[in-house]
Design an enzyme around this catalytic site. Structure first.
Site: not given
Lengths: 289, 289, 289, 289
Positions: B232-234
């Site tokens: 996530l969000d990486e």
């Protein structure tokens, strides 16, 4: 401090914090009228987070400081204010800590000599000798004390505290000083140490932020000036800036590109602090620009 | 696709990646000369991190695509290139996922109608009905399917996959779509999903980034367009922008202030993707602006 | 206007201008205390150029407007203030003039519907029919009147004046309206017309600023929101923004790139005007952000 | 210049300009292959305005310069190229002219000593003595010659020409040198003099741009680095930056605020020039960043 005369009215900065409630501005401005003062600049903020009221005023008057304080005292008492009244433009006594990177120190010293940074710097203290020439070119005393183990670190920090006492230091600036301060020192100088971190916090805390930024592939790199607390890189933020980079920049190039943002961000934070424009609201700062 | 004629030469975008080594540019430009092509734009990058060579070329020629490919094939084989040759300016088929926030969808649809965003949008898919009117005003088909539990989420994701197949979708855009995609979907559409996250990553991952930003007291807020991965969000960052805020802004005001940066950042990322300007180099993106 | 009750105190914006002199803040804050008001926001400026003092206050009180005015009147008289007291957040009645370019109108209407732009727009008036659909999608009345010669131009301007009277218009916005207004109209609506010019003024006045910018080879292009005076593109500047471009951009591409800056710059100026944050100090504006 | 060996391959920058036509890239890259070169960086631009083609290549090879030139010569002849081949990273010999303002000189000298500015500065020449200390701190020869009338001005300009000859100067930098150069000098050093003007050109040409900017009430102030021509402040622009200001800033404060932008803008322009990234296309510059 200079004393004001009728011919040369003094200019003062009053800042205060208290619980938010009606009537504060009127009470304060009333006291200022009593002190024959004229308000030149005024900013205020009511914090929803903490219920506190913050104000900064610049005023001009021909009465001496003691008379201003005398008329303010009832107001201060009534509203239980934490307050400060300082001569406008008085240079704050500042201790600068550095290691080997020259750019932020160079910027501070150059701007101070140009009359653009309202601080005086009685001492630059370093764990290396590398920046002695630079400091001395600007006529600033310089001392270095190696920090190589726990003992030498304790000695360095004791020297910091001694210098703070000796020169009546109001602000300690970590101008790319590459050592972590002990929690005890952070606590003793709470609210009086400003650090420049070479990333856009809270991204890339700790060591080698440009290397981290390169690895993560960010498209903007930044710098953050913040108060130092015992919680590394977590203190209240004063100022931040960023600059655009692209995929072609190596981590080493990011170091060079970021120097401008570090220098300008730190200088801005120091300037605001020296002008009594920075107030603390819990973990956040109020900046009366 | 239009076919090129002598009177109307075609314009093509060639992108490729291979192991970095001497002779690549000469071999490729030789093939282009053979295809009676003229190079209009050219960018390249050698990655020190991965040892790979990336190139993007725009070229003009009056021979058909098959003939260009024919002369390129020996070069592609020799250098073991991953490559792509597309008509310049061809709108990429794009599926947009939204929830209730209108600003990024509005920006994409307005810019597409103005001819400034080289995509076609055969479908907007949402877990709410709120943005139907907006989509339909711009003549764009809209479907909504509620996502309330594991089953409805699975059904939604199946609809995404069906729509991708049905419309031959090249790009999926999460325009403030407020659901986390399953790792399976992320994997199936790897390198083809772009999300806009409403913070300056890697700061403030996850939910409520503006609330986090307010609590931390940052002086700039931002937006990040990135490829979606199961982490996530990486995912690899494509574009980022920031805007200055001060202590007086509430978390709610930050939401409103950040909308411009979200819209422009997402639009920029989608534009670059649609122009074949975004290439992947491990966890980082190469952007040939 | 809503009337304040004890249960729902009203929020008001007071702005005033007068000759700079001691005692103003105290007198005004005293009147506010008398009106049982609490000051929520306060900004002031003393102009060295004109010797005038400018102030904007937001206050909260449970007394009605007439009572606030009653306590203010002696202060207003004593200091010979030009003043205004308006309900905070009241949408200003705004007439928007457009031609064929949609982007700034789209931005204004979208933001207004999102509740982020404190205006109401009883009418969009145009010299073309092109933007009728857009206005009507947002439920905004639209009229078009061709401007092709002196007579039709006079008729158009008369329609503007009639609409201003009819809808009690407080602000006229030229949202890329591509006609020059007559000196008479400029004079009649002095201080109430905001234009967006698609350059960084004072560079590139007049027609085709992007073409001029391309020819001159500037590295940043910009947008300027300003009050309209009879002196073309010379009125007081309210807001400006720029965006970076490079040599590879054609004049046509600059037009497209500049749209974001035009939209955000105009929207910002309109927002500040609607919040009574824009005051005139000769040829310059005071912006109480 | 160092000579390349097999063990230490040389890195070169090739720039050229010619009439735009097919086959240029292939011909050049073919010559580079012949010279056992590997292309590390490549940028090109076809100017619609002038029909010319611009290219900059960085290449690595273990053959000596003469061999590279030998294989390039037929290509240069065939396409009638204006060209240059220089060792990558070779510091350009730079003459700096200053008056009394220290900030841009300080920035150039500090950055040069940090190894971030690829120039050598054999001489700083001034019409005042004020900056002697600063130059000498950085180990840079300094001369001052007063300019008070036509004769002393002619003598100063003759000293410039002599210094250019004596030190084989490639670039003359006007680092806030406050005299207008004669048309003859501008002509003799055409394309080799870079000036920093303290405004966002074309706004505020000539003297006192910050005073002009204050009077006009602009919301951003800027700096422009440009080539000097005999047409004052009208030469081709290399780089521009701006910074936000508000109504409260006096003209004197603008001077101080603008210093950062002046320093960084000039430094950027000098860096690009020294890296052969600046090419002239009529009145515009091509910047291969």
């Amino acid at each position: 401090m200079t004393s004001a005369t009728a011919a040369h009215p003094g200019r003062w900065v009053l800042t205060f914090v208290c619980r938010d409630q009606p009537g504060i501005v009127h009470a304060v401005s009333g006291a200022i009228v009593q002190a024959r003062g004229n308000i030149l600049e005024s900013q205020q903020f009511s914090s929803d987070d903490t219920g506190r009221f913050f104000m900064r005023l610049e005023l001009e008057t021909d009465v001496p400081r003691a008379d201003i304080v005398a008329v303010l005292e009832p107001v201060i008492g009534r509203f239980e204010m934490a307050w400060q009244l300082d001569e406008a433009g008085r240079p704050k006594r500042t201790l600068v800590l550095v290691s080997t990177a020259a750019h932020t120190l160079n910027d501070l010293l150059f701007r101070r000599r140009s009359g653009q940074l309202p601080v005086e710097i009685p001492l630059v203290l370093s764990n290396h000798g590398a920046l002695r020439d630079l400091a001395e070119f600007y006529g600033t005393p310089f001392e270095s004390l190696p920090v190589v183990d726990a003992d030498s670190k304790a000695a360095f920090e004791q020297r910091v505290l001694d210098a703070v006492a000796e020169h009546d230091i109001e602000l300690v600036v970590l101008a790319r000083y590459m050592q972590i301060l002990s929690p005890e020192l952070c606590e003793k100088l709470r609210g009086r140490i400003i650090n420049i971190h070479h990333s856009f916090l809270p991204g890339f805390k700790g060591a080698n932020p440009y290397k981290q930024a390169h690895a993560r592939g960010v498209k903007l790199i930044g710098a953050t000036a913040h108060f130092v607390t015992s919680d590394l890189d977590e203190g209240p933020i004063i100022e931040q800036n960023v600059v655009r980079v692209d995929h072609s920049r190596t981590a080493t190039e990011l170091v060079s590109i970021g120097q401008d943002e570090e220098s300008r961000t730190l200088r801005q934070a120091v300037t605001w602090f020296a002008q009594d424009r920075v107030l603390l609201d819990g973990a956040r700062t109020i900046i009366f620009r």
